[in-house]
Design a protein around this motif. Structure first.
Motif, mmCIF file in Angstrom:
data_model
loop_
_atom_site.group_PDB
_atom_site.id
_atom_site.type_symbol
_atom_site.label_atom_id
_atom_site.label_comp_id
_atom_site.label_asym_id
_atom_site.label_seq_id
_atom_site.Cartn_x
_atom_site.Cartn_y
_atom_site.Cartn_z
ATOM 1 N N GLU A 29 23.995 -12.974 -43.185
ATOM 2 C CA GLU A 29 23.429 -14.064 -42.849
ATOM 3 C C GLU A 29 21.881 -13.930 -42.814
ATOM 4 O O GLU A 29 21.418 -12.844 -42.130
ATOM 5 N N SER A 30 21.000 -15.102 -43.006
ATOM 6 C CA SER A 30 19.612 -14.838 -42.517
ATOM 7 C C SER A 30 19.251 -16.241 -41.694
ATOM 8 O O SER A 30 19.809 -17.138 -41.739
ATOM 9 N N VAL A 31 18.276 -15.861 -40.799
ATOM 10 C CA VAL A 31 17.823 -16.767 -39.895
ATOM 11 C C VAL A 31 16.362 -16.662 -39.825
ATOM 12 O O VAL A 31 15.524 -15.915 -40.356
ATOM 13 N N THR A 32 15.638 -18.049 -39.468
ATOM 14 C CA THR A 32 14.167 -18.185 -39.428
ATOM 15 C C THR A 32 13.603 -17.778 -38.197
ATOM 16 O O THR A 32 14.434 -18.386 -37.219
ATOM 17 N N LEU A 33 12.959 -17.079 -38.027
ATOM 18 C CA LEU A 33 11.993 -16.875 -36.706
ATOM 19 C C LEU A 33 10.562 -17.100 -36.754
ATOM 20 O O LEU A 33 9.738 -16.389 -37.097
ATOM 21 N N GLY A 34 10.045 -18.537 -36.705
ATOM 22 C CA GLY A 34 8.966 -18.875 -36.913
ATOM 23 C C GLY A 34 8.367 -18.634 -38.067
ATOM 24 O O GLY A 34 9.247 -19.232 -39.129
ATOM 25 N N PRO A 35 7.184 -18.030 -38.520
ATOM 26 C CA PRO A 35 6.844 -17.970 -39.810
ATOM 27 C C PRO A 35 7.726 -16.555 -40.475
ATOM 28 O O PRO A 35 7.328 -16.324 -41.658
ATOM 29 N N SER A 36 8.451 -15.959 -39.594
ATOM 30 C CA SER A 36 9.220 -14.837 -40.138
ATOM 31 C C SER A 36 10.748 -15.247 -40.674
ATOM 32 O O SER A 36 10.994 -16.022 -40.251
ATOM 33 N N ALA A 37 11.139 -14.162 -41.481
ATOM 34 C CA ALA A 37 12.785 -14.381 -41.820
ATOM 35 C C ALA A 37 13.242 -13.225 -41.556
ATOM 36 O O ALA A 37 13.076 -11.973 -41.536
ATOM 37 N N ALA A 38 14.558 -13.284 -40.742
ATOM 38 C CA ALA A 38 15.252 -12.235 -40.059
ATOM 39 C C ALA A 38 16.702 -12.252 -41.001
ATOM 40 O O ALA A 38 17.279 -13.298 -40.990
ATOM 41 N N ARG A 39 17.003 -10.844 -41.589
ATOM 42 C CA ARG A 39 18.364 -10.766 -42.062
ATOM 43 C C ARG A 39 19.047 -9.905 -41.253
ATOM 44 O O ARG A 39 18.701 -8.752 -40.793
ATOM 45 N N ILE A 40 20.661 -10.373 -40.901
ATOM 46 C CA ILE A 40 21.474 -9.486 -40.175
ATOM 47 C C ILE A 40 22.371 -8.624 -41.314
ATOM 48 O O ILE A 40 22.989 -9.271 -42.256
ATOM 49 N N GLU A 41 22.478 -7.304 -41.136
ATOM 50 C CA GLU A 41 23.303 -6.500 -41.658
ATOM 51 C C GLU A 41 24.183 -5.613 -41.125
ATOM 52 O O GLU A 41 23.984 -5.537 -40.009
ATOM 53 N N GLY A 103 1.717 -24.042 -26.997
ATOM 54 C CA GLY A 103 1.191 -25.526 -26.897
ATOM 55 C C GLY A 103 1.609 -26.009 -25.754
ATOM 56 O O GLY A 103 2.254 -25.537 -24.937
ATOM 57 N N THR A 104 1.868 -27.328 -25.524
ATOM 58 C CA THR A 104 2.179 -28.045 -24.501
ATOM 59 C C THR A 104 3.837 -28.879 -24.710
ATOM 60 O O THR A 104 4.405 -29.026 -23.682
ATOM 61 N N ASP A 105 4.353 -28.584 -25.964
ATOM 62 C CA ASP A 105 5.690 -29.165 -26.140
ATOM 63 C C ASP A 105 6.518 -28.363 -26.934
ATOM 64 O O ASP A 105 7.469 -29.109 -27.444
ATOM 65 N N SER A 106 6.232 -27.172 -27.180
ATOM 66 C CA SER A 106 6.822 -26.424 -28.087
ATOM 67 C C SER A 106 7.640 -24.979 -27.366
ATOM 68 O O SER A 106 6.778 -24.249 -27.266
ATOM 69 N N ALA A 107 8.590 -25.274 -26.556
ATOM 70 C CA ALA A 107 9.252 -24.053 -25.869
ATOM 71 C C ALA A 107 9.941 -23.344 -26.894
ATOM 72 O O ALA A 107 10.597 -23.737 -27.861
ATOM 73 N N GLY A 108 10.111 -21.831 -26.730
ATOM 74 C CA GLY A 108 10.662 -21.004 -27.285
ATOM 75 C C GLY A 108 10.934 -19.735 -26.749
ATOM 76 O O GLY A 108 10.603 -19.523 -25.781
ATOM 77 N N TYR A 109 10.773 -18.720 -27.653
ATOM 78 C CA TYR A 109 11.095 -17.324 -27.229
ATOM 79 C C TYR A 109 10.135 -16.237 -28.130
ATOM 80 O O TYR A 109 10.107 -16.754 -29.373
ATOM 81 N N ILE A 110 9.402 -15.550 -27.651
ATOM 82 C CA ILE A 110 8.882 -14.398 -28.501
ATOM 83 C C ILE A 110 9.902 -13.328 -28.785
ATOM 84 O O ILE A 110 10.347 -12.510 -27.768
ATOM 85 N N ILE A 128 16.041 -23.533 -30.985
ATOM 86 C CA ILE A 128 17.086 -23.509 -31.882
ATOM 87 C C ILE A 128 16.965 -22.225 -32.793
ATOM 88 O O ILE A 128 18.059 -21.484 -33.205
ATOM 89 N N GLN A 129 15.999 -21.703 -33.259
ATOM 90 C CA GLN A 129 15.776 -20.507 -33.973
ATOM 91 C C GLN A 129 16.280 -19.214 -33.049
ATOM 92 O O GLN A 129 17.043 -18.447 -33.744
ATOM 93 N N THR A 130 15.894 -19.306 -31.784
ATOM 94 C CA THR A 130 16.673 -18.011 -31.218
ATOM 95 C C THR A 130 18.060 -18.192 -31.002
ATOM 96 O O THR A 130 18.634 -16.979 -31.138
#
Length: 277
Positions: A29-41, A103-110, A128-130
């Motif tokens: 399956e594939s997931v979105t990481l910000g502007p990038s796309a990650a594919r699990i194989e 920013g001020t209201d967008s928490a997430g992960y690098i 959510i993406q993480t």
């Protein structure tokens, strides 16, 4: 002697390359990481990797990972995802998650993925993406144990798991068609020996309930916390701490875990009733 050594070296490299080329990879399956796309194989050698695409010219193939190890790591990180207790969560030298705010209201992960030679590709991913990435890794690790060898050696993406599709339908039905007050009840993994006692200012005989929502993956929605029967602020804090420290098993419908309620009810008389066992 030198010629023989060179011959053996060339033969060793040929055997390595041949073995490497025989490894077959299939995407799950594939997931979105910000502007990038990650594919699990997953591979025919029972390994897992993440491939990240960032733009038309930037692709990084992550180092392959042991499915059992990556499953344990993903599940442990998932438990702290909403409220991280570490500055960095790393799996070997392949995946790194760093809590961050954009920013001020967008928490997430690098999220940083590394390949086998140390090249890295970072991306800022929302919470959510993480969470989706950790879920995809866990599902791939679980699925690779059940797939026959013949399936792993085929080409192309793996077919969708029919059981997962069916469970997605059940979960969506409960979430969208059943009123929240009728959602089923979750169970504590370990039955508590006691529940928070009622506050001293509670009216006699009036039940006090505390509850929150448990998602199908067992995580808690802390923002859903609700207390009825008292306005005591200290008691609310105690009840939230009690519920959030418990591990909960979500209710199942047709064998599929679904959104559930977790909580308890107590009365001024000191009788504790397990409303949600």
């Amino acid at each position: 002697m030198r010629l023989r050594a060179l011959t053996l070296l060339a033969l060793g490299n040929s055997l390595f390359n041949a073995a490497h080329s025989q490894t077959n990879w299939r995407s799950t399956e594939s997931v979105t990481l910000g502007p990038s796309a990650a594919r699990i194989e997953v591979s025919s050698t029972h390994r897992i990797r993440v491939i990240v695409n960032s733009g038309p010219t930037k692709t990084l193939v992550g180092a392959d990972m042991n499915p059992d190890s990556v499953r344990s790591w993903a599940q442990s990180v998932h438990m702290e995802l909403d409220e991280p207790k570490s500055l960095s969560y790393e799996f070997e030298n392949t995946i790194q998650l760093q809590p961050a705010a954009k920013g001020t209201d967008s928490a997430g992960y690098i999220v940083t993925i590394a390949d086998s030679v140390g090249e890295t590709l970072p991306a800022f991913a929302s919470l959510i993406q993480t969470d989706a990435l950790l879920g995809a890794l866990t599902r791939a690790a679980n699925r690779i144990l059940l797939l026959p060898e013949a399936e792993l050696t085929k080409s192309g993406p793996l077919p969708e798991d029919s059981a997962l599709i069916a469970c997605d339908h059940v979960r969506d039905s409960i979430l969208t068609q059943v009123p929240p007050e009728r959602w089923p009840n979750a169970r504590p993994v370990v039955r508590p020996s006691h529940y928070p006692r009622v506050p001293s200012d509670a009216p006699a005989g009036v039940p006090i309930s505390a509850s929150l929502v448990v998602l199908p993956d067992g995580s808690l929605v802390l923002s859903s916390f609700k207390v009825t029967g008292t306005t005591n602020v200290e008691y609310k804090e105690t009840a939230l701490e009690f519920l959030s420290k418990q591990q909960w098993t979500p209710a199942t419908v047709s064998g599929c875990p679904v959104v559930s309620h977790a909580g308890f009810v107590v009365t001024f008389l000191g009788i504790t009733r397990r409303k949600w066992p």
